[in-house]
Design a protein around this motif. Sequence first.
Motif, PDB file in Angstrom:
ATOM      1  N   ALA A  45      38.423  23.805 115.239  1.00 50.33           N
ATOM      2  CA  ALA A  45      37.105  24.446 115.065  1.00 50.33           C
ATOM      3  C   ALA A  45      37.309  25.724 114.297  1.00 50.33           C
ATOM      4  O   ALA A  45      36.227  26.291 113.374  1.00 50.33           O
ATOM      5  CB  ALA A  45      36.457  24.690 116.296  1.00 50.33           C
ATOM      6  N   ILE A  46      38.254  26.690 114.901  1.00 48.97           N
ATOM      7  CA  ILE A  46      38.391  28.076 114.158  1.00 48.97           C
ATOM      8  C   ILE A  46      38.769  27.904 112.666  1.00 48.97           C
ATOM      9  O   ILE A  46      38.218  28.654 111.747  1.00 48.97           O
ATOM     10  CB  ILE A  46      39.441  28.634 114.908  1.00 48.97           C
ATOM     11  CG1 ILE A  46      39.087  28.975 116.419  1.00 48.97           C
ATOM     12  CG2 ILE A  46      39.897  30.104 114.166  1.00 48.97           C
ATOM     13  CD1 ILE A  46      40.218  29.564 117.208  1.00 48.97           C
ATOM     14  N   GLY A  47      39.641  26.930 112.358  1.00 53.72           N
ATOM     15  CA  GLY A  47      40.113  26.657 111.050  1.00 53.72           C
ATOM     16  C   GLY A  47      38.646  26.241 110.107  1.00 53.72           C
ATOM     17  O   GLY A  47      38.483  26.665 109.253  1.00 53.72           O
ATOM     18  N   TRP A  48      38.043  25.306 110.680  1.00 48.14           N
ATOM     19  CA  TRP A  48      36.733  24.823 110.050  1.00 48.14           C
ATOM     20  C   TRP A  48      35.787  26.072 109.848  1.00 48.14           C
ATOM     21  O   TRP A  48      35.175  26.204 108.716  1.00 48.14           O
ATOM     22  CB  TRP A  48      36.193  23.793 110.805  1.00 48.14           C
ATOM     23  CG  TRP A  48      34.757  23.127 110.225  1.00 48.14           C
ATOM     24  CD1 TRP A  48      34.931  22.133 109.062  1.00 48.14           C
ATOM     25  CD2 TRP A  48      33.604  23.565 110.188  1.00 48.14           C
ATOM     26  NE1 TRP A  48      33.684  21.954 108.696  1.00 48.14           N
ATOM     27  CE2 TRP A  48      32.878  22.769 109.313  1.00 48.14           C
ATOM     28  CE3 TRP A  48      32.967  24.619 111.162  1.00 48.14           C
ATOM     29  CZ2 TRP A  48      31.267  22.969 109.252  1.00 48.14           C
ATOM     30  CZ3 TRP A  48      31.408  24.799 110.942  1.00 48.14           C
ATOM     31  CH2 TRP A  48      30.806  23.827 109.974  1.00 48.14           C
ATOM     32  N   GLY A  49      35.640  26.907 110.808  1.00 43.88           N
ATOM     33  CA  GLY A  49      34.646  27.914 110.772  1.00 43.88           C
ATOM     34  C   GLY A  49      35.143  29.095 109.446  1.00 43.88           C
ATOM     35  O   GLY A  49      34.353  29.573 108.754  1.00 43.88           O
ATOM     36  N   LEU A  50      36.398  29.301 109.445  1.00 45.26           N
ATOM     37  CA  LEU A  50      37.050  30.412 108.404  1.00 45.26           C
ATOM     38  C   LEU A  50      36.961  29.464 107.181  1.00 45.26           C
ATOM     39  O   LEU A  50      36.328  30.082 106.070  1.00 45.26           O
ATOM     40  CB  LEU A  50      38.639  30.353 108.723  1.00 45.26           C
ATOM     41  CG  LEU A  50      39.053  31.264 109.836  1.00 45.26           C
ATOM     42  CD1 LEU A  50      40.362  31.193 110.217  1.00 45.26           C
ATOM     43  CD2 LEU A  50      38.347  32.644 109.772  1.00 45.26           C
ATOM     44  N   ASP A  51      37.167  28.298 107.003  1.00 49.82           N
ATOM     45  CA  ASP A  51      36.730  27.413 105.739  1.00 49.82           C
ATOM     46  C   ASP A  51      35.308  27.509 105.461  1.00 49.82           C
ATOM     47  O   ASP A  51      34.852  27.860 103.970  1.00 49.82           O
ATOM     48  CB  ASP A  51      37.024  26.067 105.883  1.00 49.82           C
ATOM     49  CG  ASP A  51      38.687  25.964 105.655  1.00 49.82           C
ATOM     50  OD1 ASP A  51      39.429  26.463 105.046  1.00 49.82           O
ATOM     51  OD2 ASP A  51      39.154  24.756 106.158  1.00 49.82           O
ATOM     52  N   PHE A  52      34.303  27.415 106.161  1.00 48.40           N
ATOM     53  CA  PHE A  52      33.058  27.704 106.038  1.00 48.40           C
ATOM     54  C   PHE A  52      32.556  28.994 105.565  1.00 48.40           C
ATOM     55  O   PHE A  52      31.821  29.260 104.595  1.00 48.40           O
ATOM     56  CB  PHE A  52      32.129  27.263 107.424  1.00 48.40           C
ATOM     57  CG  PHE A  52      30.644  27.338 106.764  1.00 48.40           C
ATOM     58  CD1 PHE A  52      30.089  26.192 106.347  1.00 48.40           C
ATOM     59  CD2 PHE A  52      29.858  28.122 107.477  1.00 48.40           C
ATOM     60  CE1 PHE A  52      28.814  26.291 106.140  1.00 48.40           C
ATOM     61  CE2 PHE A  52      28.561  28.395 107.293  1.00 48.40           C
ATOM     62  CZ  PHE A  52      28.065  27.401 106.489  1.00 48.40           C
ATOM     63  N   TYR A  53      32.884  29.956 106.153  1.00 51.84           N
ATOM     64  CA  TYR A  53      32.376  31.469 106.033  1.00 51.84           C
ATOM     65  C   TYR A  53      33.558  31.960 104.682  1.00 51.84           C
ATOM     66  O   TYR A  53      32.939  33.056 103.995  1.00 51.84           O
ATOM     67  CB  TYR A  53      32.643  32.240 107.372  1.00 51.84           C
ATOM     68  CG  TYR A  53      31.743  31.915 108.308  1.00 51.84           C
ATOM     69  CD1 TYR A  53      30.424  32.444 107.920  1.00 51.84           C
ATOM     70  CD2 TYR A  53      31.982  31.270 109.204  1.00 51.84           C
ATOM     71  CE1 TYR A  53      29.516  32.061 108.923  1.00 51.84           C
ATOM     72  CE2 TYR A  53      31.151  30.878 110.076  1.00 51.84           C
ATOM     73  CZ  TYR A  53      29.710  31.372 110.087  1.00 51.84           C
ATOM     74  OH  TYR A  53      28.621  31.250 110.915  1.00 51.84           O
ATOM     75  N   LEU A  54      34.802  31.595 104.529  1.00 54.35           N
ATOM     76  CA  LEU A  54      35.420  32.268 103.346  1.00 54.35           C
ATOM     77  C   LEU A  54      35.627  31.281 102.411  1.00 54.35           C
ATOM     78  O   LEU A  54      36.481  31.172 101.463  1.00 54.35           O
ATOM     79  CB  LEU A  54      36.878  32.350 104.190  1.00 54.35           C
ATOM     80  CG  LEU A  54      36.977  33.486 105.189  1.00 54.35           C
ATOM     81  CD1 LEU A  54      38.541  33.722 105.605  1.00 54.35           C
ATOM     82  CD2 LEU A  54      36.325  34.850 104.749  1.00 54.35           C
TER      83      LEU A  54
END
Length: 363
Positions: A45-54
């Motif tokens: 979830a943290i990695g996916w969130g970083l992919d989404f926002y960055l």
Amino acid sequence: MSNQPQGVTEEQFTLKDVILGLISAKDAVLKNWKQVLMIVLLGLAIGWGLDFYLKKPPSYIAEVTFNLGAAGSSSGMPASLGSLFGVGGATDANIFTGENFFIWAKSSPVMERALLSHVNVNGKEMILANLYIDSSDIKENRWKKAPHWHDFRFTSTKVDSFNLRERSALNELIEDAANATVIEELEKKSSFMELKVTTINENLSTLWATTLLETVDEFYAEIQTTKTRKTLNLLEKRADSLSRILTGSESRLARAADQSSFSVEVEAPARLKKLTRDTEFVQRLYLEALAGAEQTRVSLVREAPLFTIIEPIKRPLDLTFDPGKRKYIGVLIGFLIAMIYVYFKSAYDDAVKEKKLQKQNGS
């Protein structure tokens, strides 16, 4: 006598110990599978969130393959002219050989001239640097914390008249454009080179690649033909000077010829003969200067390097997308943290059990 086999000490691990350790680790993971799954999902979830926002926007890649032809020799120029003005039979191109060319092609003077070139965008002429500000991601990246640069525009292409703010903006653009540009050999055994430009705008990638290559061609030709152009300038000035002298000499000769028809002076024929000889001498020098200038112009064309486009930019351009690898990294880190958690939890549980047994045996 010890029951332990010879050659195996207490500090050594046998294959059986390794297998037992793996089985224990498997049992520990299965026992705590909920916690392991929760930690791995948290990392995902943290990695996916970083992919989404960055996440970066798709990039357009403009590629052009070219060959830099060697400059011709100045064989068309007479040897006397070459030795007189310092132009030899071959052009000095040491700074353009090997890696030197790739460094020079992305140097500040070349990038600066390319950015300050005028380009046609949808029928409207504009400075390429302004298009770069509007169409690249420099505002979102390099100038993200400098919003006062977002509305900046170049109004002049004369670098000598730039103020500090204009000079700073141009330096920022040069650095950003250099990062978006790659010039390299296509193959080690080939003389072909490849220019690759990657930006978030298809039109910008195409225009920047085209303009930069044209600038390199133009700049390179100027440097390669510097000596010959100086020679041509000297010859043209000499021809102009001789032309003025010849005009004056011919006027004096015409007047002397008219006067000698009615003159009874003994010196008149000698003066007329001398003026005729001087005029013919100047005329010969003038014709030699014209011929030398013409030969130098031919030599200038021969010395100019030739950029041959082997494979032009293809449209539409290739697209590249951000693969979003942060979620995979998040899963891996989550799994490692889960293993560390299981290890310490198992060690803690074993310590607690051992302590309870010691208390029971003690009582």
